[in-house]
Write a protein that holds these residues in place. Structure first.
Motif, mmCIF file in Angstrom:
data_model
loop_
_atom_site.group_PDB
_atom_site.id
_atom_site.type_symbol
_atom_site.label_atom_id
_atom_site.label_comp_id
_atom_site.label_asym_id
_atom_site.label_seq_id
_atom_site.Cartn_x
_atom_site.Cartn_y
_atom_site.Cartn_z
ATOM 1 N N VAL A 1 -3.807 -0.538 6.891
ATOM 2 C CA VAL A 1 -3.835 -1.922 6.420
ATOM 3 C C VAL A 1 -2.452 -2.549 6.528
ATOM 4 O O VAL A 1 -2.303 -3.702 6.942
ATOM 5 C CB VAL A 1 -4.341 -1.983 4.962
ATOM 6 N N ALA A 2 -1.433 -1.786 6.161
ATOM 7 C CA ALA A 2 -0.063 -2.291 6.268
ATOM 8 C C ALA A 2 0.296 -2.582 7.712
ATOM 9 O O ALA A 2 0.882 -3.632 8.033
ATOM 10 C CB ALA A 2 0.911 -1.261 5.681
ATOM 11 N N ARG B 1 6.991 5.758 3.493
ATOM 12 C CA ARG B 1 7.338 4.490 2.843
ATOM 13 C C ARG B 1 6.097 3.624 2.627
ATOM 14 O O ARG B 1 5.881 3.077 1.545
ATOM 15 C CB ARG B 1 8.345 3.709 3.689
ATOM 16 N N TYR B 2 5.278 3.506 3.675
ATOM 17 C CA TYR B 2 4.127 2.622 3.585
ATOM 18 C C TYR B 2 3.005 3.225 2.756
ATOM 19 O O TYR B 2 2.268 2.505 2.079
ATOM 20 C CB TYR B 2 3.640 2.239 4.984
ATOM 21 N N PHE B 3 2.888 4.532 2.790
ATOM 22 C CA PHE B 3 1.903 5.184 1.927
ATOM 23 C C PHE B 3 2.278 4.978 0.459
ATOM 24 O O PHE B 3 1.422 4.634 -0.369
ATOM 25 C CB PHE B 3 1.830 6.673 2.245
ATOM 26 N N GLN B 4 3.538 5.172 0.129
ATOM 27 C CA GLN B 4 3.993 4.988 -1.246
ATOM 28 C C GLN B 4 3.778 3.547 -1.703
ATOM 29 O O GLN B 4 3.284 3.308 -2.812
ATOM 30 C CB GLN B 4 5.472 5.364 -1.368
ATOM 31 N N PHE C 1 4.467 -5.506 2.640
ATOM 32 C CA PHE C 1 4.495 -4.799 3.919
ATOM 33 C C PHE C 1 5.263 -5.574 4.985
ATOM 34 O O PHE C 1 5.925 -4.982 5.831
ATOM 35 C CB PHE C 1 3.075 -4.516 4.397
ATOM 36 N N ARG C 2 5.168 -6.892 4.938
ATOM 37 C CA ARG C 2 5.919 -7.697 5.910
ATOM 38 C C ARG C 2 7.416 -7.599 5.637
ATOM 39 O O ARG C 2 8.220 -7.531 6.570
ATOM 40 C CB ARG C 2 5.437 -9.147 5.858
ATOM 41 N N ILE D 1 8.248 -3.970 -3.154
ATOM 42 C CA ILE D 1 7.311 -4.587 -4.088
ATOM 43 C C ILE D 1 8.042 -5.564 -5.001
ATOM 44 O O ILE D 1 7.581 -6.692 -5.242
ATOM 45 C CB ILE D 1 6.580 -3.512 -4.918
ATOM 46 N N THR D 2 9.198 -5.153 -5.496
ATOM 47 C CA THR D 2 9.997 -6.025 -6.357
ATOM 48 C C THR D 2 10.475 -7.258 -5.609
ATOM 49 O O THR D 2 10.435 -8.380 -6.138
ATOM 50 C CB THR D 2 11.212 -5.252 -6.910
#
Length: 249
Positions: free
Chosen positions: A89-90, A121-124, A155-156, A170-171
């Motif tokens: 998805v990412a 990184r993307y899984f986390q 993700f972007r 995320i932050t």
């Protein structure tokens, strides 16, 4: 932003439709098999279409339907979802970000998430977003919806900033989306106008008990989703490009 998205899709629209079909299928059916209604209402943060009308995949057997029904099956599906679907998805967001930027893109962009430097990184990040949004949704649905918009650019931002860790991204997404969440909501909501006719057909089918009308509504939903899927995804990427990429903290 929609005008820019239309311009960027010229020459890559058919390719984008294929990507969207895969995307909508794995996001719209496999996930519901595992997580049920919570999944349906909390996955907007991971990029699903804003509102999914109708069960347009009902005639296409999913992995969950092909496997025997058992607790082991759901464990296997859950594991596949966590370790494969979430990162994919990412990477699909990468694909449409390239389209929005006017860059040449390919399937390598999607599979690139599984490289040694990207995958963890993307899984986390995917797992943390899922946990955060589900927790907020259990507290109150509107909180989960708002938070899904706060995290929607994670993700972007990670694509543009390879050194960002999952929690940092995320932050950063949450900070840069301040003052922009409602604008993105309105932008996505504008796509609902495409569904006025199938909504009317489905309501008529339910009101009259006419299953043929309900089937027709399903086909109309599917056709419209194919048509606007790349347009919707690219518009979201253009929003990031124009409003979020260089937004002040």
């Amino acid at each position: 932003m929609k005008k820019i998205a239309k311009q960027r899709l010229k020459g890559v629209y058919f390719y984008s439709v294929i990507v969207c079909l895969v995307y909508m299928y794995i996001m719209g059916d496999l996930g519901r098999t595992i997580f049920g209604l919570v999944y349906k209402y909390t996955m907007s943060s991971l990029g699903t279409t804003f509102i999914i009308f109708g069960d347009w995949t009902s005639s296409i057997p999913t992995l969950g339907e092909l496997l025997p029904k058992s607790n082991l099956t759901y464990i296997i599906l859950g594991a596949l979802y966590l370790v494969i679907i979430l990162p994919v998805v990412a990477s699909i967001k990468w694909f449409f970000l390239d389209v929005a930027d006017g860059e040449k893109t390919s399937w390598r962009v999607i599979t690139g998430v599984f490289t040694r430097t990207n995958y963890l990184r993307y899984f986390q990040a995917s797992l943390l977003i899922l946990i955060f949004v589900v927790c907020w949704t259990f507290l109150l649905f509107i909180f989960g919806l708002v938070k899904s918009y706060s995290y929607s650019q994670t993700f972007r931002l990670m694509r543009d900033n390879p050194d960002l860790g999952a929690l940092e991204a995320i932050t950063l997404s949450r900070n840069r989306m301040r003052g922009h969440k409602f604008n993105l909501f309105l932008l996505q909501l504008s796509f609902i106008l495409w569904f006025i006719i199938p909504i009317g057909v489905q309501i008529a089918g339910i009101a009259t008990g006419n299953q043929n009308l309900e089937v027709l509504a399903g086909f109309l939903y599917f056709a419209i989703l194919i048509f606007i899927g790349p347009y919707y995804q690219t518009t979201n990427a253009v929003f990031y490009r124009e409003e979020i990429r260089y937004a002040p903290l």
